[in-house]
Motif scaffolding. Structure first.
Motif, short mmCIF file in Angstrom:
data_model
loop_
_atom_site.label_atom_id
_atom_site.label_comp_id
_atom_site.label_asym_id
_atom_site.label_seq_id
_atom_site.Cartn_x
_atom_site.Cartn_y
_atom_site.Cartn_z
N ALA A 76 1.46 10.98 20.10
CA ALA A 76 1.63 12.37 19.66
C ALA A 76 0.31 13.11 19.80
CB ALA A 76 2.13 12.43 18.23
N ASN A 77 -0.33 12.93 20.95
CA ASN A 77 -1.60 13.59 21.26
C ASN A 77 -2.67 13.31 20.21
OD1 ASN A 77 -0.70 14.85 23.68
ND2 ASN A 77 0.33 16.41 22.44
N GLY A 78 -2.72 12.06 19.78
CA GLY A 78 -3.76 11.65 18.85
C GLY A 78 -3.36 11.67 17.40
N ALA A 79 -2.23 12.24 17.04
CA ALA A 79 -1.78 12.28 15.65
C ALA A 79 -1.35 10.88 15.20
CB ALA A 79 -0.63 13.25 15.49
N ASN A 80 -1.41 10.64 13.91
CA ASN A 80 -1.02 9.34 13.37
C ASN A 80 0.50 9.18 13.46
OD1 ASN A 80 -0.78 6.94 12.04
ND2 ASN A 80 -1.54 7.68 10.05
N GLY A 92 -7.07 -5.39 6.57
CA GLY A 92 -6.06 -5.03 5.58
C GLY A 92 -4.93 -4.23 6.19
N THR A 93 -4.27 -3.45 5.37
CA THR A 93 -3.10 -2.68 5.80
C THR A 93 -3.50 -1.61 6.81
OG1 THR A 93 -2.08 -3.04 3.65
CG2 THR A 93 -1.18 -1.28 5.01
N ILE A 94 -2.71 -1.48 7.83
CA ILE A 94 -2.96 -0.46 8.86
C ILE A 94 -2.69 0.92 8.27
CG2 ILE A 94 -2.19 0.45 11.09
CD1 ILE A 94 -1.54 -2.40 11.93
N THR A 95 -3.61 1.86 8.54
CA THR A 95 -3.45 3.22 8.03
C THR A 95 -3.29 4.26 9.13
OG1 THR A 95 -5.86 3.50 8.00
CG2 THR A 95 -4.81 2.68 5.97
N TYR A 96 -3.65 3.89 10.35
CA TYR A 96 -3.59 4.88 11.45
C TYR A 96 -3.25 4.18 12.75
CZ TYR A 96 -5.29 8.02 15.14
OH TYR A 96 -5.40 8.79 16.27
N VAL A 97 -2.25 4.73 13.44
CA VAL A 97 -1.86 4.24 14.77
C VAL A 97 -1.75 5.43 15.70
CG1 VAL A 97 -0.02 3.18 16.13
CG2 VAL A 97 -0.63 2.20 13.90
#
Length: 1027
Positions: A209-213, A316-321
Motif C-alpha cells: 500500500a505504497n509503504g503504509a502498514n 517480539g510481536t510484529i507491529t509493521y509490515v
C-alpha cells in the motif's frame, strides 16, 4: 593578348592546359548558330559566359585550368574531353586503362618511396576492382537490379523461416563467454553432473500500500486471493504434480510456495478457520517458525518489518509490515509451464484491475512471472520496431529532398528512394545470411540498420556528388567510370576501416557485442558492393529517364519535348553538346559549403575554432572522469510495464531479497573435517558486508545442531549417511532441506546452503562488482579450492545475477582494450590507403579526440557506462572514422599547392556529401527519441552524439588543423582521380565547361534550367566572373 596566372597554385595535371600565348578572340556566332538558338530561350537563375578555351581561371587564390582534362588527351596539352566508347570492346578498354594514364603527374615519391609505390599499386587494384563492378552494372542495369532484389528476398526469406530467433535472455546476451559464473551455472543446470533438480520457474506476487502498514487480517485475505487465482488456473495441478514439495496437510507432492501463507500450510480454508481476528493473524505471523518447526525468513516474505522488543532480542510481536511477497516455484514441463505463465499474467492482470477499481481499497497487486522479463523485453522491441521503418522513411524523404529540383525532368528525387532501397537490400542480404547461420536477433541488433544507413547514405551522396560533376554530354557508362575513378578509393577506404572496427569487435567476450559486430561487418561490405552495383544501376536507369524526357518519380509521364519556338528538347540538347555546354545542377548545400570554406579559412575564424574545440575537449576530459557504471534492468522494459512495478516493490520494501547459493561438491561431505571446512566457508561468506549474517537455513550447520539435541540419541548409533537418509524421510526436514542435498542412500555428492544478500549493496554497479570480487577472493583463497581449475572449485557461491555482474566487472577494461585496438587498427588501415605517411599523425589524434568528446558528451547527457552505452561506444569507432577519413583522403588527393587551397578543394568536393550524410543519419535516428524503452532512447542519445561530433570534427576542426599544419609540398595525385579535375567543382555540380573556343559558366540554382545567356569574353576576363 596575354593571360598570366595570379599565382603558382595550378594543379600539375592541368598545367598543360594553361597558356601565356596570345589567344585569338572568337567572334559572336551568327544568328543561325546553335548557340544563338539556345540564347533565344532564356530562363531564370542560369548564366552562361563564353571565353577562349585557353583561359586560366583563378578561384580563391588557386589557379587551375577551367577545362576538363580527359584521360585520353591530357598528354598533348589540350583541354578536350574524352568521348565514351559505345561498344563492349570500348567498355573493356575503359576498365583496362583505368590505373595507368596519370603516372606522369606524380610530383614526388615522398619520404618512403617503396611505401609510396605500394600504396599506388594498392590504389590501382582498388580502382580497377570498383570500376569493373560499376561499369558492368552500368552496362546491364536491369539485370543487376533484378538479381540483387531476388537474391536479397531469397536470403532474408530463407533466414526468417529457418534459424531466425530472438534472444532476450539478459544472462545470455551480456554474460561474458567462458566466465566463471557461466561454468558454475552449466554445472548446476546439468542434472547428470550436479544431481540437483532442474531449476524451477518462479512467479512473484507482491501486495503493498505504497509503504503504509498492511499488517492484519484483510491484507492476508488478499494474499490468499491472489495465490488462489494462480492455483485455480487450469493446468496448475498438472504442472505441479511432479513438484518437489510434499504437502503434509493434503498428502501430495506439489509446487513449492514461499510466503507468509506457509503459516497456514498455504491452505485458504485453514486460514479462515484459524484466523478469526486481527490478533490471530498478527500472533501467527510473529512466530519464528513455520509449523511444525521449520525456520521462517520473515524479511524475505514480509519485507522490512518492525517488531516489539522481546527481552532485548527484537523478536517480539510484529507491529509493521510494508508488503507481502509470495513466490510460486513452478515445475518445468517443456513448453507447458511457459504457456501456463501466460494465463498467470492474464488472470493476475484482471485481479489487479479489479482491485484498482474497488472503492476504498488501498492495496496494490504487483506480479512477475519468469517469462515476464523476456516477454516485456520482446514487447519493447516489437513496440519500437515501427520506429525503424519510420527512420528509414525520414532518411528516404530527406534524400529525395536533396536530389529534388523544380524541373520535374531534371529532378532526381527517385534516387532518394533508390538509395534507401539499396541499403535496405544490403540489410536484407546481411541479416538473411546471418539468420541462416543461426546468429540471434537481440535488442542491440536494432542499432545495426541505423549504422548501415549512416554509412550507406554517406557513400550515396559521395557517389552522386562525383557523378554530377562529370560532363553530362558523355555517355552514362563513361560518367560512371569517371565517378568510380574519382571516389572509388575513398568509399573503399572508409568501408575497410569501418569493417575493421567491427571485426575487432569480434574479440569481445560479451555476446551482445560479438553478435552485433558479426552482423555488422558483412552487412557493411554487402552495402558497399550494392552501392557500386545496384545503386549505380539505378542511377543509369534514372539517366535514361532524363534523356527520354520523363518526369521524376512518375516516370510514366513524359513532358512535351517542344519548346516555345517549336524546337525540340533533344535538338537543343544536341546543339548544346555540339558547343560543349554542360548544364549542371548547383545544389544549395554546395553553395553553402563553398561559402563556408572561404569563411573557415579566415585566420581569425581558425583561431576561434581551435580555441573553442580545445575548451570543449578539456571539458569533455573532465566530464569523462566523472563517468560511472550504472544499469537498471527495468530500462529494458517499455514505459509503464507491470514487470517494472513488482521489481520496484521488491527494491523498496525488501531489505534482503537476493538469495545466494553456497555450493559444495566433489568432497566427502560425511567427513567431520570437511563439514568443519564447509561451515568455515559459510562463515567467511556471511562475514562479507552484503550479507551480515548467516543463512537462515543451512543443512550442515543445522545437522550439527541436531546432534546436540536430546533427540539425537535415536540415531546416534547410525552412520552419517544413515542419519541423513533417516532425517530426509521426515516431511518437515525434507521440506526444509530436501532440495539442497543430493544424495543416494545418504551418500551426499553435492549440497548447498542459501544465504540472503542485503539490497542496499545492490544499488550501485561498483558495489555489485565489489560483492562479486569479494566472494571470489574468499573462494579462491580457501584451501580446499587450491590447485583446482578455474570453474571447478569445490566450494563456491552462485546466483544467476553474477553473470551480469561479470559483464560489469570486465566492461571498462575490455572497452579500453577494444577502443585502443580499434583506433590503432583503423589508423594502420588508413595509413595504407591514404597516399602520405603524415596521415597517421592526423587520424590517430583526431579519432581519440572525438572519442573522448563522445564520452564527455554522454556523461553530460546523463548516460552511464552500462550494457547499452558499452555497445554504442564499441561501434562508435566505425562511424567516427568515416567522417574523418573522407576529409583526410580528399585532402591528400587534392593537387592544389597551398594548404588553404587544398582544404577549400576538399570541402567543396567532399564537404556537402559528408554534411548531407550526417544530416540524413541524424534524421533517421530521431524516431528513437520516442521509444517506449530507455534502452533505445539511450541509443538515440549516443548515435546523435556520434553524428554531431563526427561531422563537427570532420568539417570544422580537421580542415582547420590541415590548413595550419597539413602537408603541402609532398603531394601526389592519386591515380583514381586523374581523369577529370574540374575548373570550379562542387559535390553536386556547378562546373565550367570549355569547348570550341568558349567557356560556359552555369549557375543553375533552379535545377537544370536551359541556358539563359551566352556571352563572348576575352582572355582577360577576371577570375571573379568564373566564381
Amino acid at each position: 593578348m596575354m593571360m598570366e596566372s595570379s599565382n603558382n597554385d595550378t594543379p600539375p595535371e592541368l598545367e598543360t592546359c594553361a597558356t601565356t600565348e596570345s589567344v585569338e578572340l572568337v567572334p559572336t556566332p551568327p544568328a543561325d548558330h546553335p548557340q544563338q538558338r539556345i540564347m533565344s530561350h532564356p530562363t531564370e537563375d542560369s548564366t552562361v559566359t563564353s571565353k577562349p578555351r585557353s583561359t586560366k581561371a583563378s578561384v580563391d587564390g588557386d589557379d587551375y585550368c577551367s577545362s576538363e582534362v580527359s584521360s585520353s588527351n591530357s598528354h598533348n596539352g589540350s583541354c578536350g574531353y574524352h568521348q565514351a566508347p559505345t561498344t563492349s570492346d570500348g567498355i573493356l578498354q575503359m576498365i583496362d586503362h583505368t590505373p595507368s594514364t596519370h603516372t606522369q603527374h606524380r610530383k614526388t615519391e615522398g619520404v618512403f618511396p617503396i611505401w609510396t609505390r605500394m600504396t599506388d599499386s594498392m590504389h590501382h587494384y582498388i580502382t580497377r576492382f570498383v570500376v569493373t563492378l560499376a561499369v558492368t552494372a552500368a552496362s546491364r542495369p536491369r539485370t543487376v537490379i533484378s538479381a540483387v532484389i531476388l537474391m536479397s528476398l531469397a536470403l532474408v526469406g530463407t533466414g526468417l523461416f529457418t534459424n531466425f530467433h530472438i534472444n532476450v535472455e539478459e544472462t545470455e546476451i551480456y554474460a561474458p563467454f567462458n566466465s566463471i559464473p557461466q561454468y558454475h551455472m552449466e554445472w548446476r543446470d546439468d542434472v547428470d553432473k550436479s544431481g540437483f533438480l532442474p531449476s524451477t520457474r518462479v512467479t512473484t506476487i507482491a501486495i503493498h500500500a505504497n509503504g503504509a502498514n498492511i499488517l492484519g487480517k484483510e491484507p492476508m485475505e488478499r494474499v490468499f486471493t491472489a495465490l488462489d487465482t494462480v492455483r485455480n488456473i487450469s493446468g496448475y495441478k498438472d504442472i505441479c504434480a511432479d513438484g518437489d514439495y510434499y504437502d503434509t496437510l493434503h498428502d501430495e507432492f506439489t509446487c513449492r510456495i514461499i510466503g507468509a501463507t506457509r503459516f497456514w500450510y498455504h491452505d485458504t480454508q485453514l486460514f479462515y478457520e484459524q484466523a478469526k481476528t486481527e490478533d490471530d493473524v498478527i500472533q501467527t505471523l510473529s512466530q519464528t517458525e513455520y509449523p511444525p518447526g521449520i525456520p521462517a525468513d520473515h524479511e524475505y516474505v514480509l519485507g522490512t518489518l518492525q517488531r516489539q522488543e522481546n527481552n532485548g532480542h527484537g523478536n517480539g510481536t510484529i507491529t509493521y509490515v510494508p508488503a507481502y511477497f509470495v513466490y510460486i516455484l513452478l515445475s518445468i514441463k517443456e513448453d507447458k509451464t511457459e504457456l501456463f505463465e501466460l494465463d498467470v499474467v492474464e488472470q493476475l492482470s484482471k485481479l489487479q484491475s479489479a482491485w484498482d477499481k474497488e472503492e476504498g481499497n488501498i492495496l496494490q497487486l504487483e506480479f512477475f512471472a519468469e517469462r515476464s522479463f523476456s516477454d516485456e523485453f520482446t514487447r519493447a522491441i516489437e513496440e519500437d520496431m515501427f520506429l525503424v521503418p519510420v527512420g528509414f522513411i525520414m532518411m528516404a524523404g530527406f534524400t529525395c529532398v536533396v536530389f529534388f529540383q523544380s524541373d520535374r525532368v531534371q529532378s532526381r528525387s527517385g534516387l532518394g528512394v533508390g538509395s534507401v532501397t539499396t541499403i535496405a537490400m544490403s540489410l536484407m542480404s546481411g541479416f538473411g545470411i546471418l539468420f541462416i547461420c543461426g546468429v540471434p536477433y537481440t535488442s542491440m541488433t536494432t542499432i545495426l540498420p541505423f549504422i548501415v544507413f549512416g554509412v550507406g547514405l554517406d557513400d550515396t551522396f559521395i557517389i552522386m556528388g562525383s557523378y554530377l560533376r562529370t560532363d553530362n554530354t558523355l555517355d552514362t557508362v563513361e560518367r560512371v567510370r569517371l565517378t568510380m575513378e574519382d571516389v572509388g578509393t575513398s568509399i573503399t577506404t572508409t568501408t575497410v576501416t569501418t569493417m575493421t572496427a567491427f571485426i575487432l569487435g569480434l574479440t569481445s567476450s560479451v555476446p551482445a557485442i560479438y553478435w552485433l559486430c558479426l552482423c555488422a561487418f558483412p552487412t557493411i561490405f554487402i552495402d558497399f558492393i550494392y552501392q557500386i552495383t545496384f545503386f549505380v544501376a539505378i542511377v543509369v536507369l534514372d539517366e535514361e529517364r532524363i534523356k527520354q524526357n520523363r518526369e521524376d518519380i512518375c516516370c510514366c509521364a513524359k513532358r512535351p519535348d517542344v519548346q516555345l519556338d517549336g524546337t525540340s528538347t533533344d535538338e537543343i540538347n544536341n546543339q548544346a553538346a555540339s558547343v560543349g555546354v554542360v548544364v549542371q545542377e548547383r545544389h544549395i548545400a554546395d553553395r553553402i559549403m563553398a561559402s563556408y570554406a572561404k569563411f573557415l579559412m579566415r585566420p581569425v575564424v581558425k583561431g576561434i575554432v581551435i580555441v573553442m574545440f580545445a575548451y570543449f575537449f578539456a571539458l569533455c576530459v573532465y566530464r569523462t572522469t566523472m563517468l560511472t557504471q550504472e544499469f537498471d534492468v527495468t530500462d529494458l522494459f517499455p514505459i509503464g510495464s507491470y514487470a517494472t512495478d513488482v521489481l520496484d516493490a521488491i527494491q523498496t520494501y525488501q531489505e534482503r531479497s537476493l538469495q545466494v547459493e553456497i555450493y559444495f561438491r566433489d568432497v566427502n561431505q560425511s567427513d567431520p573435517v570437511i563439514q568443519s571446512q564447509m561451515l568455515e566457508f559459510v562463515d567467511q561468506i556471511a562475514e562479507l558486508p552484503p550479507f551480515g549474517e548467516g543463512p537462515p537455513v543451512c543443512w550442515v550447520r543445522d545437522f550439527q545442531t541436531m546432534r546436540d539435541s536430546e533427540y539425537f540419541s535415536v540415531v546416534a548409533d547410525l552412520t552419517f549417511e544413515e542419519q541423513v537418509a533417516f532425517a530426509l524421510e521426515i516431511p518437515e526436514i525434507k521440506e526444509a532441506y530436501g532440495m539442497d542435498i543430493v544424495h543416494e542412500n545418504g551418500n551426499i555428492s553435492a549440497s548447498r546452503c542459501i544465504i540472503v544478500m542485503r539490497n542496499s549493496f545492490l544499488d550501485a554497479v561498483d558495489d555489485q562488482i565489489s560483492v562479486l570480487n569479494d566472494q571470489r577472493a574468499v573462494t579462491d583463497a580457501f584451501p580446499i579450492n587450491q590447485g583446482r581449475p578455474v570453474g571447478s572449485e569445490a566450494f563456491f557461491t552462485f546466483n544467476q545475477i553474477y553473470l551480469m555482474w561479470e559483464f560489469y566487472n570486465i566492461a571498462v577494461a575490455e572497452l579500453i582494450t577494444t577502443t585502443v585496438t580499434s583506433i590503432v587498427a583503423v589508423s594502420i588501415v588508413a595509413l595504407v590507403f591514404i597516399p602520405h605517411w603524415s596521415a597517421l599523425f592526423f587520424i590517430v589524434p583526431m579519432v581519440a579526440i572525438v572519442y573522448i568528446d563522445l564520452l564527455g558528451t554522454m556523461q553530460v547527457a546523463g548516460l552511464h557506462i552500462n550494457a547499452v552505452t558499452y555497445v554504442c561506444l564499441v561501434i562508435s569507432i566505425g562511424l567516427i572514422v568515416d567522417f574523418l577519413l573522407h576529409i583526410n583522403l580528399r585532402y591528400y588527393e587534392s593537387t592544389f599547392k597551398t594548404r588553404d587551397g587544398k582544404v577549400k578543394d576538399t570541402l567543396e568536393t567532399m564537404g556537402s556529401s559528408i554534411l548531407l550524410g550526417g544530416l540524413s543519419t541524424f534524421l533517421g535516428v530521431i524516431p528513437l527519441a520516442f521509444s517506449s524503452s530507455t534502452i533505445l532512447r539511450t541509443v538515440f542519445t549516443s548515435l546523435v552524439s556520434m553524428v554531431v561530433l563526427g561531422v563537427a570534427h570532420g568539417l570544422v576542426l580537421l580542415p582547420v588543423v590541415l590548413s595550419v599544419i597539413g602537408p603541402y609540398d609532398d603531394v601526389r595525385e592519386d591515380s583514381s582521380r586523374r581523369s577529370f579535375k574540374k575548373s570550379v567543382s562542387t559535390s553536386f555540380g556547378g562546373s565550367i565547361k570549355q569547348e570550341a573556343g568558349y567557356t560556359f559558366e552555369v549557375d543553375s540554382s533552379d535545377g537544370g534550367s536551359p541556358v539563359k545567356e551566352l556571352k563572348e569574353s576575352s582572355s582577360e576576363t577576371s577570375s571573379s566572373q568564373l566564381a
